[in-house]
Design an enzyme around this catalytic site. Structure first.
Site, PDB file in Angstrom:
ATOM      1  N   PHE A  11      10.969 -21.462   4.220  1.00 30.20           N
ATOM      2  CA  PHE A  11      12.165 -21.926   4.352  1.00 30.20           C
ATOM      3  C   PHE A  11      12.305 -22.742   5.662  1.00 30.20           C
ATOM      4  CE2 PHE A  11      16.365 -20.291   6.477  1.00 30.20           C
ATOM      5  CZ  PHE A  11      17.159 -21.458   6.246  1.00 30.20           C
ATOM      6  N   ILE A  12      12.054 -22.025   6.713  1.00 30.39           N
ATOM      7  CA  ILE A  12      11.893 -22.771   8.010  1.00 30.39           C
ATOM      8  C   ILE A  12      11.204 -23.713   8.126  1.00 30.39           C
ATOM      9  CG2 ILE A  12      12.411 -22.418  10.542  1.00 30.39           C
ATOM     10  CD1 ILE A  12      13.271 -19.386   9.920  1.00 30.39           C
ATOM     11  N   THR A 133      11.460 -13.242  15.739  1.00 35.98           N
ATOM     12  CA  THR A 133      12.707 -12.989  15.276  1.00 35.98           C
ATOM     13  C   THR A 133      13.665 -11.917  16.243  1.00 35.98           C
ATOM     14  OG1 THR A 133      13.920 -11.539  13.704  1.00 35.98           O
ATOM     15  CG2 THR A 133      11.678 -10.903  13.853  1.00 35.98           C
ATOM     16  N   ASP A 134      15.006 -12.008  16.285  1.00 40.38           N
ATOM     17  CA  ASP A 134      15.846 -11.260  17.093  1.00 40.38           C
ATOM     18  C   ASP A 134      15.679  -9.800  16.555  1.00 40.38           C
ATOM     19  OD1 ASP A 134      17.179 -11.519  14.705  1.00 40.38           O
ATOM     20  OD2 ASP A 134      19.397 -12.118  15.585  1.00 40.38           O
ATOM     21  N   GLU A 135      15.230  -9.404  15.361  1.00 42.49           N
ATOM     22  CA  GLU A 135      15.145  -8.070  14.904  1.00 42.49           C
ATOM     23  C   GLU A 135      14.163  -7.316  15.499  1.00 42.49           C
ATOM     24  OE1 GLU A 135      15.273  -8.097  10.563  1.00 42.49           O
ATOM     25  OE2 GLU A 135      16.257  -9.899  10.567  1.00 42.49           O
ATOM     26  N   TYR A 159       9.378  -4.641   8.725  1.00 46.70           N
ATOM     27  CA  TYR A 159       9.377  -6.224   9.027  1.00 46.70           C
ATOM     28  C   TYR A 159       9.270  -6.362  10.368  1.00 46.70           C
ATOM     29  CZ  TYR A 159      11.282 -10.793   9.905  1.00 46.70           C
ATOM     30  OH  TYR A 159      11.304 -12.022  10.360  1.00 46.70           O
ATOM     31  N   SER A 160      10.526  -5.870  10.931  1.00 46.40           N
ATOM     32  CA  SER A 160      10.547  -5.938  12.506  1.00 46.40           C
ATOM     33  C   SER A 160       9.565  -5.516  13.182  1.00 46.40           C
ATOM     34  CB  SER A 160      11.889  -5.639  13.018  1.00 46.40           C
ATOM     35  OG  SER A 160      12.178  -4.313  12.665  1.00 46.40           O
ATOM     36  N   SER A 162       6.367  -5.456  12.088  1.00 47.25           N
ATOM     37  CA  SER A 162       5.320  -6.064  12.110  1.00 47.25           C
ATOM     38  C   SER A 162       5.535  -7.322  12.934  1.00 47.25           C
ATOM     39  CB  SER A 162       4.995  -6.461  10.835  1.00 47.25           C
ATOM     40  OG  SER A 162       5.951  -7.461   9.979  1.00 47.25           O
ATOM     41  N   LYS A 163       6.712  -7.845  13.303  1.00 49.63           N
ATOM     42  CA  LYS A 163       6.876  -8.878  13.973  1.00 49.63           C
ATOM     43  C   LYS A 163       6.803  -8.563  15.286  1.00 49.63           C
ATOM     44  CE  LYS A 163       7.992 -12.759  12.958  1.00 49.63           C
ATOM     45  NZ  LYS A 163       7.192 -13.853  12.632  1.00 49.63           N
ATOM     46  N   ARG A 290      21.115  -0.476   2.386  1.00 46.70           N
ATOM     47  CA  ARG A 290      19.483  -0.487   2.755  1.00 46.70           C
ATOM     48  C   ARG A 290      19.260   0.640   3.707  1.00 46.70           C
ATOM     49  NH1 ARG A 290      18.356  -6.060   6.145  1.00 46.70           N
ATOM     50  NH2 ARG A 290      17.991  -6.898   4.201  1.00 46.70           N
TER      51      ARG A 290
HETATM   52  P1  NAD Z   1       9.727 -17.745   4.399  1.00 44.95           P
HETATM   53  O1  NAD Z   1       9.457 -16.335   3.864  1.00 44.95           O
HETATM   54  O2  NAD Z   1      10.847 -18.644   3.897  1.00 44.95           O
HETATM   55  O3  NAD Z   1       8.533 -18.667   4.488  1.00 44.95           O
HETATM   56  C1  NAD Z   1       7.074 -17.957   4.990  1.00 44.95           C
HETATM   57  C2  NAD Z   1       6.115 -19.038   4.674  1.00 44.95           C
HETATM   58  O4  NAD Z   1       4.919 -18.429   5.200  1.00 44.95           O
HETATM   59  C3  NAD Z   1       5.848 -19.261   3.131  1.00 44.95           C
HETATM   60  O5  NAD Z   1       5.542 -20.561   2.773  1.00 44.95           O
HETATM   61  C4  NAD Z   1       4.674 -18.476   2.700  1.00 44.95           C
HETATM   62  O6  NAD Z   1       3.943 -19.102   1.685  1.00 44.95           O
HETATM   63  C5  NAD Z   1       3.892 -18.457   4.265  1.00 44.95           C
HETATM   64  N1  NAD Z   1       2.969 -17.431   4.201  1.00 44.95           N
HETATM   65  C6  NAD Z   1       3.075 -16.021   4.096  1.00 44.95           C
HETATM   66  N2  NAD Z   1       1.847 -15.331   4.388  1.00 44.95           N
HETATM   67  C7  NAD Z   1       0.959 -16.440   4.623  1.00 44.95           C
HETATM   68  C8  NAD Z   1      -0.495 -16.193   4.729  1.00 44.95           C
HETATM   69  N3  NAD Z   1      -0.952 -15.149   4.969  1.00 44.95           N
HETATM   70  N4  NAD Z   1      -1.047 -17.456   5.399  1.00 44.95           N
HETATM   71  C9  NAD Z   1      -0.494 -18.645   5.301  1.00 44.95           C
HETATM   72  N5  NAD Z   1       0.876 -18.766   4.881  1.00 44.95           N
HETATM   73  C10 NAD Z   1       1.616 -17.486   4.504  1.00 44.95           C
HETATM   74  O7  NAD Z   1      10.041 -17.362   6.091  1.00 44.95           O
HETATM   75  P2  NAD Z   1      11.206 -18.327   6.894  1.00 44.95           P
HETATM   76  O8  NAD Z   1      12.373 -17.725   6.735  1.00 44.95           O
HETATM   77  O9  NAD Z   1      10.949 -19.715   6.702  1.00 44.95           O
HETATM   78  O10 NAD Z   1      10.663 -17.508   8.258  1.00 44.95           O
HETATM   79  C11 NAD Z   1       9.461 -18.620   8.863  1.00 44.95           C
HETATM   80  C12 NAD Z   1       9.200 -17.585  10.444  1.00 44.95           C
HETATM   81  O11 NAD Z   1      10.294 -17.602  10.950  1.00 44.95           O
HETATM   82  C13 NAD Z   1       8.749 -16.181  10.264  1.00 44.95           C
HETATM   83  O12 NAD Z   1       7.797 -15.986  10.910  1.00 44.95           O
HETATM   84  C14 NAD Z   1      10.091 -15.365  10.293  1.00 44.95           C
HETATM   85  O13 NAD Z   1       9.589 -14.179  10.631  1.00 44.95           O
HETATM   86  C15 NAD Z   1      10.768 -16.244  11.392  1.00 44.95           C
HETATM   87  N6  NAD Z   1      12.108 -16.189  11.480  1.00 44.95           N
HETATM   88  C16 NAD Z   1      12.732 -16.151  10.322  1.00 44.95           C
HETATM   89  C17 NAD Z   1      14.247 -15.962  10.495  1.00 44.95           C
HETATM   90  C18 NAD Z   1      15.262 -16.258   9.414  1.00 44.95           C
HETATM   91  O14 NAD Z   1      16.556 -16.259   9.264  1.00 44.95           O
HETATM   92  N7  NAD Z   1      14.641 -16.816   8.025  1.00 44.95           N
HETATM   93  C19 NAD Z   1      15.043 -15.933  11.546  1.00 44.95           C
HETATM   94  C20 NAD Z   1      14.245 -15.414  12.736  1.00 44.95           C
HETATM   95  C21 NAD Z   1      12.774 -15.713  12.333  1.00 44.95           C
HETATM   96  P1  TYD Z   2      18.928 -10.853   4.820  1.00 40.72           P
HETATM   97  O1  TYD Z   2      19.337 -12.274   4.440  1.00 40.72           O
HETATM   98  O2  TYD Z   2      17.830 -10.238   4.050  1.00 40.72           O
HETATM   99  O3  TYD Z   2      18.532 -10.969   6.407  1.00 40.72           O
HETATM  100  P2  TYD Z   2      18.079  -9.824   7.619  1.00 40.72           P
HETATM  101  O4  TYD Z   2      18.140  -8.421   6.763  1.00 40.72           O
HETATM  102  O5  TYD Z   2      16.771 -10.087   7.896  1.00 40.72           O
HETATM  103  O6  TYD Z   2      19.314  -9.901   8.458  1.00 40.72           O
HETATM  104  O7  TYD Z   2      20.303  -9.915   5.031  1.00 40.72           O
HETATM  105  C1  TYD Z   2      21.365 -10.392   5.900  1.00 40.72           C
HETATM  106  C2  TYD Z   2      22.372  -9.201   5.878  1.00 40.72           C
HETATM  107  O8  TYD Z   2      23.044  -9.065   4.598  1.00 40.72           O
HETATM  108  C3  TYD Z   2      21.772  -7.799   6.075  1.00 40.72           C
HETATM  109  O9  TYD Z   2      22.718  -7.225   6.957  1.00 40.72           O
HETATM  110  C4  TYD Z   2      21.600  -7.235   4.732  1.00 40.72           C
HETATM  111  C5  TYD Z   2      22.682  -7.915   4.043  1.00 40.72           C
HETATM  112  N1  TYD Z   2      22.511  -8.261   2.549  1.00 40.72           N
HETATM  113  C6  TYD Z   2      23.465  -7.503   1.873  1.00 40.72           C
HETATM  114  O10 TYD Z   2      24.716  -7.087   2.102  1.00 40.72           O
HETATM  115  N2  TYD Z   2      23.462  -7.791   0.516  1.00 40.72           N
HETATM  116  C7  TYD Z   2      22.155  -8.747  -0.322  1.00 40.72           C
HETATM  117  O11 TYD Z   2      22.253  -8.701  -1.258  1.00 40.72           O
HETATM  118  C8  TYD Z   2      21.180  -9.071   1.017  1.00 40.72           C
HETATM  119  C9  TYD Z   2      20.145  -9.602   0.464  1.00 40.72           C
HETATM  120  C10 TYD Z   2      21.598  -8.808   2.123  1.00 40.72           C
END
Ligand code: NAD
Ligand code: TYD
Length: 351
Positions: A11-12, A133-135, A159-160, A162-163, A290
């Site tokens: 995604f990002i 992440t902020d988590e 998750y948090s 591991s990060k 959760r």
């Molecule tokens: P995502 O799950 O959408 O994408 C992760 C990508 O990493 C995927 O394309 C996947 O194929 C690839 N990947 C996974 N394991 C791999 C490996 N072993 N080797 C190579 N590629 C691998 O995640 P995202 O939401 O795009 O998040 C990207 C980064 O930003 C992550 O590090 C996440 O912790 C951090 N982040 C995400 C958010 C959020 O809201 N999505 C917020 C803060 C930080």
């Molecule tokens: P999520 O998008 O999974 O991100 P994160 O847990 O990393 O913050 O969830 C965002 C918030 O939404 C979190 O408080 C959990 C809640 N949530 C629901 O209430 N229902 C859902 O089906 C999902 C996926 C998340």
């Protein structure tokens, strides 16, 4: 000059790659394992574009990473690759330890060997940018001040944790080996290409399909929301001017409860794609919470503004409207994603 991006089909990462080429011709080598979350369709517009070199592979594959570094000689590594979904980490933490902890370790070791052997200007400008992440900071009380970069680490989910572990490795590789690193800790992103297992895209996609909108627990959990292109511009700012060894918090100044988020999404869909069956809020269902659900995250993003002049361009209102429009315009992308692994996961989680 070249960048090595890990996880650039997620995604990002894919938003970062697409945004990068709007303003730069500097090539990107994109290393992604294409797990369920990696989707090359996100990068379809770059097909045949010589600036983008995609490599399917694992960050934990030392030989592969070594050879990519030796061949492409990147001036920076942007490390996005991770397992990223909290609920999945609760059901199966092993993949999170493997990629987020061991994978980051392998990447750091390969980077260290590459950087130690560098000389001259190439060595002095090189940097490893760790996207986190902020988590990692844990959960805030309702009236507590937002997370600053000095907030103690108190990760609560697999998750948090591991990060947080990966952040500590990055910090240690700087402190011990002098590796030129910078870490950014970002709040919840939303926007185009967001995999519909996360709150906002799940609500949009389910609502349009007439499926239940599952809110965990009382829905009063608070998150800060950042439009993904603002995250990408913040990363570019840190890449250009962030101080080595520092961490920067990135946030959208948009604290919202999950209840507010779901209601806003429903109202926008009522306006842009009304359902004959009535308002989309009729689909809201409260489901079991959760385990270990963090109550509140909030980001104090003043350091990055003070040092680098970065502020988000989108408000929540403008960002969520763009997001809902994007999903309405990309039904084909959604249909593509809603196959195979994704469906199996939804059954397991909500079935
Ligand atoms: P995502 O799950 O959408 O994408 C992760 C990508 O990493 C995927 O394309 C996947 O194929 C690839 N990947 C996974 N394991 C791999 C490996 N072993 N080797 C190579 N590629 C691998 O995640 P995202 O939401 O795009 O998040 C990207 C980064 O930003 C992550 O590090 C996440 O912790 C951090 N982040 C995400 C958010 C959020 O809201 N999505 C917020 C803060 C930080
Ligand atoms: P999520 O998008 O999974 O991100 P994160 O847990 O990393 O913050 O969830 C965002 C918030 O939404 C979190 O408080 C959990 C809640 N949530 C629901 O209430 N229902 C859902 O089906 C999902 C996926 C998340």
């Amino acid at each position: 000059m070249t960048l090595l991006v890990t996880g650039g089909a997620g995604f990002i990462g894919s938003n970062f790659v697409l945004d990068w080429f709007k303003a730069s011709d500097e090539p990107i080598v994109n290393l992604d394992a294409l797990t369920y979350a990696g989707n090359l369709a996100n990068l379809a517009s770059l097909q045949g574009d010589a600036r983008h070199h995609f490599v399917k592979g694992d960050i934990g594959d030392r030989e592969l990473v070594d050879s990519l570094l030796a061949t492409h000689r990147p001036r920076a590594i942007l490390h996005f690759a991770a397992e990223s979904h909290v609920d999945r980490s609760i059901h199966g933490p092993a993949a999170f330890m493997k990629t987020n902890v061991e994978g980051t370790f392998t990447l750091l070791e390969a980077t260290r060997a590459y950087w130690v052997a560098m000389t001259g200007e190439a060595k002095s400008v090189f940097r490893f940018h760790h996207v986190s992440t902020d988590e990692v900071y844990g959960s805030l009380k309702p009236d507590a001040p937002a997370f600053t970069e000095a907030h103690p680490y108190e990760p609560n989910s697999p998750y948090s944790a591991s990060k947080a572990a990966s952040d500590h490795l990055v910090r240690a590789w700087h402190h011990t080996y002098g590796l030129p690193v910078v870490t950014t800790n970002c709040s919840n992103n939303y926007g185009p290409y967001h995999f519909p297992e996360k709150l906002i895209p799940l609500m949009i996609v389910n609502a349009l399909a007439g499926k239940p909108l599952p809110i965990y627990g009382d829905g009063q959990q608070v998150r800060d929301w950042l439009f993904v292109s603002d995250h990408c511009s913040a990363i570019r700012a840190v890449l250009a001017g962030g101080r080595l060894g520092e961490t920067y918090n990135i946030g959208g100044w948009n604290e919202k409860t999950n209840h507010e988020i779901v209601h806003r999404v429903c109202a926008l869909l009522d306006e842009l794609s009304p359902s004959a069956a009535g308002p989309y809020t009729r689909l809201i269902t409260h489901v079991t919470d959760r385990p270990g659900h963090d109550r509140r995250y909030a980001i104090d993003a003043r350091k990055i503004e003070r040092e680098l002049g970065w502020r988000p361009a989108e408000t929540f209102e403008t960002g969520i409207r763009k997001t809902v429009h994007w999903y309405l315009d990309h039904a084909d992308w959604v249909a593509d994603v809603q196959s195979g692994a994704y469906r199996a996961w939804v059954d397991k989680q909500y079935g």
